[in-house]
Design a protein around this motif. Structure first.
Motif, PDB file in Angstrom:
ATOM      1  N   VAL A 190     -29.227  10.517  34.779  1.00 31.69           N
ATOM      2  CA  VAL A 190     -28.516   9.346  35.284  1.00 31.69           C
ATOM      3  C   VAL A 190     -28.176   9.602  36.744  1.00 31.69           C
ATOM      4  O   VAL A 190     -27.424  10.528  37.059  1.00 31.69           O
ATOM      5  N   ILE A 191     -28.769   8.817  37.618  1.00 39.98           N
ATOM      6  CA  ILE A 191     -28.470   8.938  39.042  1.00 39.98           C
ATOM      7  C   ILE A 191     -27.299   8.020  39.348  1.00 39.98           C
ATOM      8  O   ILE A 191     -27.376   6.804  39.169  1.00 39.98           O
ATOM      9  N   LYS A 192     -26.200   8.619  39.784  1.00 41.06           N
ATOM     10  CA  LYS A 192     -24.984   7.856  40.031  1.00 41.06           C
ATOM     11  C   LYS A 192     -24.737   7.768  41.528  1.00 41.06           C
ATOM     12  O   LYS A 192     -25.019   8.697  42.281  1.00 41.06           O
ATOM     13  N   ASN A 193     -24.186   6.640  41.923  1.00 43.75           N
ATOM     14  CA  ASN A 193     -23.872   6.477  43.336  1.00 43.75           C
ATOM     15  C   ASN A 193     -22.654   5.586  43.475  1.00 43.75           C
ATOM     16  O   ASN A 193     -22.526   4.579  42.778  1.00 43.75           O
ATOM     17  N   GLN A 194     -21.779   6.016  44.348  1.00 45.65           N
ATOM     18  CA  GLN A 194     -20.580   5.238  44.643  1.00 45.65           C
ATOM     19  C   GLN A 194     -20.338   5.315  46.132  1.00 45.65           C
ATOM     20  O   GLN A 194     -20.357   6.389  46.720  1.00 45.65           O
ATOM     21  N   THR A 230     -11.512   2.786  51.060  1.00 43.80           N
ATOM     22  CA  THR A 230     -11.730   2.121  49.784  1.00 43.80           C
ATOM     23  C   THR A 230     -13.049   2.589  49.210  1.00 43.80           C
ATOM     24  O   THR A 230     -13.877   3.160  49.927  1.00 43.80           O
ATOM     25  N   THR A 231     -13.213   2.409  47.917  1.00 47.91           N
ATOM     26  CA  THR A 231     -14.438   2.822  47.245  1.00 47.91           C
ATOM     27  C   THR A 231     -15.060   1.640  46.531  1.00 47.91           C
ATOM     28  O   THR A 231     -14.378   0.712  46.115  1.00 47.91           O
ATOM     29  N   SER A 232     -16.383   1.706  46.401  1.00 42.34           N
ATOM     30  CA  SER A 232     -17.104   0.666  45.688  1.00 42.34           C
ATOM     31  C   SER A 232     -17.088   0.972  44.194  1.00 42.34           C
ATOM     32  O   SER A 232     -16.579   1.995  43.744  1.00 42.34           O
ATOM     33  N   ASN A 233     -17.687   0.072  43.437  1.00 40.20           N
ATOM     34  CA  ASN A 233     -17.939   0.355  42.033  1.00 40.20           C
ATOM     35  C   ASN A 233     -19.020   1.428  41.924  1.00 40.20           C
ATOM     36  O   ASN A 233     -19.775   1.679  42.866  1.00 40.20           O
ATOM     37  N   LEU A 234     -19.096   2.067  40.767  1.00 33.87           N
ATOM     38  CA  LEU A 234     -20.101   3.095  40.497  1.00 33.87           C
ATOM     39  C   LEU A 234     -21.350   2.431  39.930  1.00 33.87           C
ATOM     40  O   LEU A 234     -21.270   1.635  39.002  1.00 33.87           O
ATOM     41  N   VAL A 235     -22.508   2.744  40.521  1.00 28.35           N
ATOM     42  CA  VAL A 235     -23.770   2.246  39.983  1.00 28.35           C
ATOM     43  C   VAL A 235     -24.577   3.419  39.445  1.00 28.35           C
ATOM     44  O   VAL A 235     -24.506   4.533  39.970  1.00 28.35           O
ATOM     45  N   GLU A 236     -25.336   3.180  38.374  1.00 27.76           N
ATOM     46  CA  GLU A 236     -26.086   4.232  37.721  1.00 27.76           C
ATOM     47  C   GLU A 236     -27.535   3.795  37.530  1.00 27.76           C
ATOM     48  O   GLU A 236     -27.807   2.628  37.231  1.00 27.76           O
ATOM     49  N   THR A 237     -28.444   4.746  37.726  1.00 29.01           N
ATOM     50  CA  THR A 237     -29.865   4.500  37.528  1.00 29.01           C
ATOM     51  C   THR A 237     -30.404   5.562  36.588  1.00 29.01           C
ATOM     52  O   THR A 237     -30.164   6.758  36.798  1.00 29.01           O
ATOM     53  N   LEU A 238     -31.137   5.126  35.565  1.00 29.03           N
ATOM     54  CA  LEU A 238     -31.693   6.041  34.577  1.00 29.03           C
ATOM     55  C   LEU A 238     -33.128   6.379  34.966  1.00 29.03           C
ATOM     56  O   LEU A 238     -33.961   5.503  35.181  1.00 29.03           O
ATOM     57  N   VAL A 239     -33.415   7.692  35.074  1.00 27.82           N
ATOM     58  CA  VAL A 239     -34.763   8.135  35.422  1.00 27.82           C
ATOM     59  C   VAL A 239     -35.658   7.993  34.192  1.00 27.82           C
ATOM     60  O   VAL A 239     -35.360   8.526  33.117  1.00 27.82           O
ATOM     61  N   ILE A 263     -18.660  12.266  42.835  1.00 29.30           N
ATOM     62  CA  ILE A 263     -18.922  11.702  41.521  1.00 29.30           C
ATOM     63  C   ILE A 263     -19.520  12.748  40.596  1.00 29.30           C
ATOM     64  O   ILE A 263     -19.821  13.873  41.002  1.00 29.30           O
ATOM     65  N   ASP A 264     -19.692  12.354  39.358  1.00 32.77           N
ATOM     66  CA  ASP A 264     -20.254  13.221  38.328  1.00 32.77           C
ATOM     67  C   ASP A 264     -21.761  13.006  38.271  1.00 32.77           C
ATOM     68  O   ASP A 264     -22.227  11.926  37.907  1.00 32.77           O
ATOM     69  N   THR A 265     -22.540  14.032  38.647  1.00 32.72           N
ATOM     70  CA  THR A 265     -23.997  13.894  38.646  1.00 32.72           C
ATOM     71  C   THR A 265     -24.647  14.516  37.423  1.00 32.72           C
ATOM     72  O   THR A 265     -25.819  14.260  37.152  1.00 32.72           O
ATOM     73  N   ASP A 266     -23.919  15.360  36.668  1.00 32.11           N
ATOM     74  CA  ASP A 266     -24.525  16.019  35.508  1.00 32.11           C
ATOM     75  C   ASP A 266     -23.979  15.474  34.191  1.00 32.11           C
ATOM     76  O   ASP A 266     -24.169  16.064  33.131  1.00 32.11           O
ATOM     77  N   ASN A 267     -23.289  14.319  34.294  1.00 29.03           N
ATOM     78  CA  ASN A 267     -22.870  13.574  33.096  1.00 29.03           C
ATOM     79  C   ASN A 267     -21.969  14.372  32.156  1.00 29.03           C
ATOM     80  O   ASN A 267     -22.053  14.237  30.928  1.00 29.03           O
ATOM     81  N   ASP A 268     -21.084  15.188  32.720  1.00 29.39           N
ATOM     82  CA  ASP A 268     -20.109  15.883  31.877  1.00 29.39           C
ATOM     83  C   ASP A 268     -18.690  15.374  32.139  1.00 29.39           C
ATOM     84  O   ASP A 268     -17.719  16.004  31.758  1.00 29.39           O
ATOM     85  N   SER A 269     -18.614  14.230  32.842  1.00 27.41           N
ATOM     86  CA  SER A 269     -17.347  13.527  33.110  1.00 27.41           C
ATOM     87  C   SER A 269     -16.482  14.194  34.164  1.00 27.41           C
ATOM     88  O   SER A 269     -15.336  13.781  34.371  1.00 27.41           O
ATOM     89  N   ASN A 270     -17.000  15.209  34.854  1.00 28.69           N
ATOM     90  CA  ASN A 270     -16.254  15.845  35.939  1.00 28.69           C
ATOM     91  C   ASN A 270     -16.981  15.633  37.259  1.00 28.69           C
ATOM     92  O   ASN A 270     -18.211  15.761  37.313  1.00 28.69           O
ATOM     93  N   PRO A 271     -16.252  15.333  38.331  1.00 29.74           N
ATOM     94  CA  PRO A 271     -16.915  15.225  39.633  1.00 29.74           C
ATOM     95  C   PRO A 271     -17.519  16.573  40.025  1.00 29.74           C
ATOM     96  O   PRO A 271     -16.972  17.630  39.697  1.00 29.74           O
ATOM     97  N   ASP A 272     -18.646  16.525  40.707  1.00 30.30           N
ATOM     98  CA  ASP A 272     -19.323  17.778  41.017  1.00 30.30           C
ATOM     99  C   ASP A 272     -20.027  17.696  42.357  1.00 30.30           C
ATOM    100  O   ASP A 272     -20.077  16.647  43.003  1.00 30.30           O
ATOM    101  N   THR A 273     -20.595  18.825  42.741  1.00 31.22           N
ATOM    102  CA  THR A 273     -21.230  18.962  44.055  1.00 31.22           C
ATOM    103  C   THR A 273     -22.630  18.399  44.100  1.00 31.22           C
ATOM    104  O   THR A 273     -23.186  18.228  45.189  1.00 31.22           O
TER     105      THR A 273
END
Length: 919
Positions: free
Chosen positions: A31-35, A50-59, A453-463
């Motif tokens: 899941v490619i996430k971008n905010q 301010t921040t936008s909504n989070l968008v997700e793209t499934l590879v 944001i969380d890039t590895d889908n474990d619900s924690n923000p990461d690098t």
């Protein structure tokens, strides 16, 4: 017989096949996430984010594979030839593959597929054959399946005839949640294995490693080369170069000696010895040479070359040696295979064309992942990402910020370094905090704007992915001076407006996504939350750490710089009574956060919005609009405020202190500035009224002039001395005050030479009585001058008295006639004021009296309608006691003249007329 050996087609499940390929495609299902983030300044010039909504793209899944390699070998009729192959899933999703083998019409009579899970180049002992058309898998993305094809050479094959079999791997449909996905990569690949029939010697060499997986560093590991003459003809062992084998080790794998040869059964060189050597046993000889990198002949890779005698048909031997795995290697797969040549024509030597003609099987060695992380303050050159130190977790453990104002947004920059040997993702969490309640924390990417944001889908923000030590670091990451790759994480702490004190700190933890036991912490520390400050100054904004204002950066600049209130007024404005004077104030926010302020004033220090009676203060903005507060003022910003102070009309000459205050109800930041208004009555003085007068009296008589001494100022005058001078000798003058306040000189009135006191706005009625000598000739004029000298100037009133035996006195009086019927409503004529409304009438009475000793002749009385009036001709009006009146019309304006004629001494006559007030 041109057949594939009769083996049932089955699905082959790969059980323990290591992943020896680097996956190039993004993994299916990722899941490619971008905010997005944005910064802006609001209408008050406050920096906001301010921040936008989070968008997700499934590879989506993409199927791809590689199959290696095409090969050519010699084969003896009636015997077998082994071909090594590697099938790798290079797609991004788990896939299975069909293996098909097609046998040629000649030379090869049959072929069998066997797994080679231990990567030693031969069929695994006890393994079952795999039928053509079988399904291999499932293989995870990046996973490989090693296998061999054992080809049977037709016993009747014609010598020197060549033919080839083909092996084809075909990707099966990829399925995600039961939905087939079309193949988007290379879905099929084919290798060709060529065999040439020969009745001469055939040497096959396979390579094996004692371990295919290990750490960096590790070892020693044993390399085993097994060489066998699978041909029909013996090789002459007396020829010392029947087989030449070379092994170029991959970078990171180093030769470690301990060379052993099975034919001699001895260790030729000791472990750790990297020099060449030789060995002879019976008729068999072995010679080997080494090139140890770095060298002019082998700059990057260690090389070992073995030269040994040939073998008799079906004879086999092994050569072993040790290798070590270097330290500091990234988690990857090191691939190694030997290359050799042998005396194919059995003429006693390896010809040039036979040298390096055949490869052994490829042996992989997987460097195991060693995950590690350090989080610190970077240790970089100040203000840059240069010369950072990723490995110092002691001296660079704390991100220190000395102080911040109440309500400020404090930014901490942390560096998360991948110190492991494999790429990794690091979760960033706030583990603990001593910051005051109400502090909010937000994690941003290195730009300080985009949310982490969380890039590895474990619900924690990461690098996101950070390459391993030694790998290429993308430009959006940070590279330290040792080549370690890291990522900047920005923590924004928004402080509560009410908190002060310190120190405060928060602990952030970076945790490996691949090995959650590997963590490291960094401390973000704020030394102190300082009370917000504001500076209220005159005419100029205050200097701050960010804005230079040389004319208002110190107390002696007399602008009110710094904390107040001041002991003495900073600015004193001079104003007349009843006037409004303006103070130009500047409010400078010297804190790190936006503030709102209330504006207050006081006549003392400090009673909120309280001034002496009838004094008023109004605050206005730059647009001259009335304000009572400043809604918002950004950090380091300043705004002009006008304070309009109105002085009472009856104010005495005094210096009135005024204290202006700016106050934040959020943080309690305040400043008070001391100013003042000096009331100036200097242009207001005493005045005599009515002005200079003229009068007539006879010799030996007297005359009285009435004057009013007016105090036009708001200040009291004391001890007003009155001096009198007459222009002619013998004349004398006495000044009386109207002691009984009846506006007439009577015996109750006292003679004076000075006025003890006269309050501001008050008046004093004075009677100036001039006495004429009895022998004064008629026609004499005497000038009487009354003078006083006071602080605001010299005042005079001059009365001129003419001596004559005839003298007429005229008195004008008024009475109200509200219904305009020509009859006084009060029955009394007065010289004082009264009030009537428009449309009502006034009756005037003019009385002339002969106050001399001789008859007055040709006496006339003259008057006129005042402004805003017209004649009211009604009843008996106008009337005259003696003589006649000129003709006037009702409602007209102009002059009325009464012609009286002669008036004897002591006698008087009167003229009465009426006027109406205009509507």
């Amino acid at each position: 017989m041109n057949v594939f050996k009769g083996i049932a087609k089955i699905g082959i499940t790969v059980v323990a096949s290591a992943s020896f390929a680097v996956m190039a495609l993004t993994e299916s299902g990722t899941v490619i996430k971008n905010q997005a983030g944005a910064t802006y300044r609001d209408s008050a010039n406050i920096l906001r984010s301010t921040t936008s909504n989070l968008v997700e793209t499934l590879v989506q899944p993409v199927a791809a594979l590689t199959l290696i390699n095409d090969q050519s070998k010699l084969g003896a009729p009636g015997r077998t030839v082994t071909f090594n192959h590697v099938l790798t899933n290079t797609g991004n999703n788990t896939d299975s593959f069909v293996l098909d083998v097609v046998i040629p019409a000649s030379v090869i009579s049959a072929a069998t597929i066997y797994p080679d899970e231990n990567n030693d180049g031969v069929a695994d002992p006890g393994s079952s054959p795999i039928a053509s058309g079988s399904v291999i898998g499932p293989l995870a993305a990046g996973e490989s399946f090693e296998f061999v094809i054992v080809a049977d050479i037709d016993a009747t094959a014609t010598i020197n005839l060549s033919d080839a079999l083909t092996v084809t791997a075909t990707s099966q449909a990829v399925s995600v949640d039961g939905i087939s996905v079309a193949n988007g990569g290379v879905g099929i690949q084919t290798n060709t294995d060529t065999v040439t029939a020969t009745n001469l010697p055939i040497v096959e060499i396979s390579k094996a490693l004692s371990a295919n997986v290990g750490a960096s560093p590790s070892g020693p590991h044993t390399v085993t080369f097994t060489y066998t003459n699978v041909g029909l003809t013996d090789m002459d062992p007396l020829q010392t170069n029947g087989v030449i084998l070379k092994d170029v080790l991959p970078e990171g794998m180093r030769f470690n000696g301990a060379v052993s040869w099975s034919l001699s059964g001895t260790t030729i060189t000791a472990s750790g010895a990297t020099i060449g050597g030789s060995e002879t046993t019976g008729d068999q000889d072995l010679l080997f040479t080494t090139c140890i990198a770095p060298s002019g002949l082998c700059s990057d890779n260690d090389e070992i070359q073995f030269v040994m005698d040939g073998l008799a048909a079906d004879e086999s031997a092994t050569i072993t040696f040790e290798v070590n795995i270097e330290s500091g290697l990234s988690a990857t797969t090191l691939y190694n295979q030997g290359i050799y040549g042998f005396d194919e024509d059995n003429n006693g030597t390896v010809d040039t064309g036979e040298l390096d003609s055949t490869n052994t099987n490829r042996v992989p060695f997987l460097i195991t992942s060693n995950y590690a992380v350090i989080a610190n303050n970077g240790g970089c050159d100040v203000g840059t990402d240069n010369n950072c130190d990723a490995l110092d977790d002691t001296n660079h453990e704390i991100v220190e910020i000395a102080s911040a104002s109440q309500g400020a947004r404090v930014s901490f920059t942390n560096y998360i370094w991948n110190t492991g040997n494999d790429e990794d993702i690091f979760n960033v969490t706030i583990e603990s905090s001593t910051f005051p309640s109400g502090t909010s924390f937000f994690l941003y990417k290195s730009d300080g704007v985009t949310p982490l944001i969380d890039t590895d889908n474990d619900s924690n923000p990461d690098t996101g992915i950070i390459p391993a030590v030694g790998e290429t670091c993308p430009s959006y990451l940070v590279t330290d001076s040792n080549g370690v790759c890291g990522y900047k994480v920005i923590l924004i702490a928004t402080l509560p407006a009410s908190a002060i004190g310190g120190p405060y700190q928060t602990v952030k933890r970076a945790r490996s996504s691949n090995d959650t036991s590997k963590t490291n912490t960094v401390i973000d520390r704020l030394g102190e939350i300082v009370a917000s400050t504001v500076d209220l100054t005159n005419n100029l904004r205050a200097e701050t750490g960010l804005t230079v204002e040389d004319n208002c950066d110190a107390v002696d600049d007399n602008c009110g710089f710094g904390a107040g209130p001041e002991a003495a007024a900073v600015t004193t404005n001079t104003a007349l009574p009843g006037a409004t004077t303006r103070f130009t104030l500047y409010v400078t926010n010297k804190s790190d956060a936006a503030e709102s302020y209330e504006l207050q004033y006081s006549g003392s220090n400090f009673a909120v919005n309280t001034m002496p009676v009838d004094w008023t203060v109004v605050f206005k903005n730059a647009d001259n609009e009335v304000i009572t507060n400043i809604p918002v003022l950004g950090p380091d910003d300043a705004v002009v405020v006008y304070a309009d102070v109105t002085v009472p009309v009856d104010a005495e000459s005094v210096t009135q202190d005024i204290y202006f205050k700016v106050f934040s109800p959020t943080t309690n930041a305040e400043d008070i500035k001391h100013d003042a208004v000096m009331v100036d009555n200097s242009n207001q003085c005493l005045a005599f009224g009515p002005p200079n007068s003229n009068g007539v009296t006879f010799a030996g008589g007297s005359i009285v002039y009435k004057h009013i001494l007016n105090n036009l100022s708001n200040d009291e005058f004391l001890n007003i001395a009155l001096t009198v001078a007459n222009s002619n000798a013998g004349f004398s003058t006495v000044i009386y005050e109207d002691t009984d306040n009846d506006n007439v000189l009577t015996g109750a009135d006292n003679a004076i030479t000075s006025v003890a006191s006269l309050a501001g706005g008050a008046q004093k009625v004075l009677f100036i009585k001039v006495l004429v000598p009895a022998n004064t000739p008629q026609g004499t004029d005497n000038i009487t001058t009354v003078e006083t000298i006071v602080s605001c100037g010299t005042l005079q009133v001059i009365d001129t008295t003419t001596v004559a035996n005839t003298n007429m006195k005229v008195t004008k009086e008024q009475t109200p006639d509200l219904d305009c019927n020509g009859v006084s409503d009060s029955g009394v004529y007065v010289t004082t004021n009264f009030a009537i409304a428009p449309g009502q009438c006034i009756m005037y009475r003019l009385t002339t009296e002969n106050i001399a000793i001789e008859e007055a002749r040709n006496v006339t009385l003259t008057d006129a309608t005042p402004a805003y009036t017209t004649f009211n001709v009604v009843g008996s009006l106008p009337s005259i006691s003696k003589g006649s009146i000129n003709t006037i019309a009702n409602g007209s304006t102009g002059t009325i003249i009464g012609t009286i004629g002669s008036v004897a001494p002591g006698e008087s006559e009167e003229l009465i007329f009426s006027v109406r007030i205009d509507n």
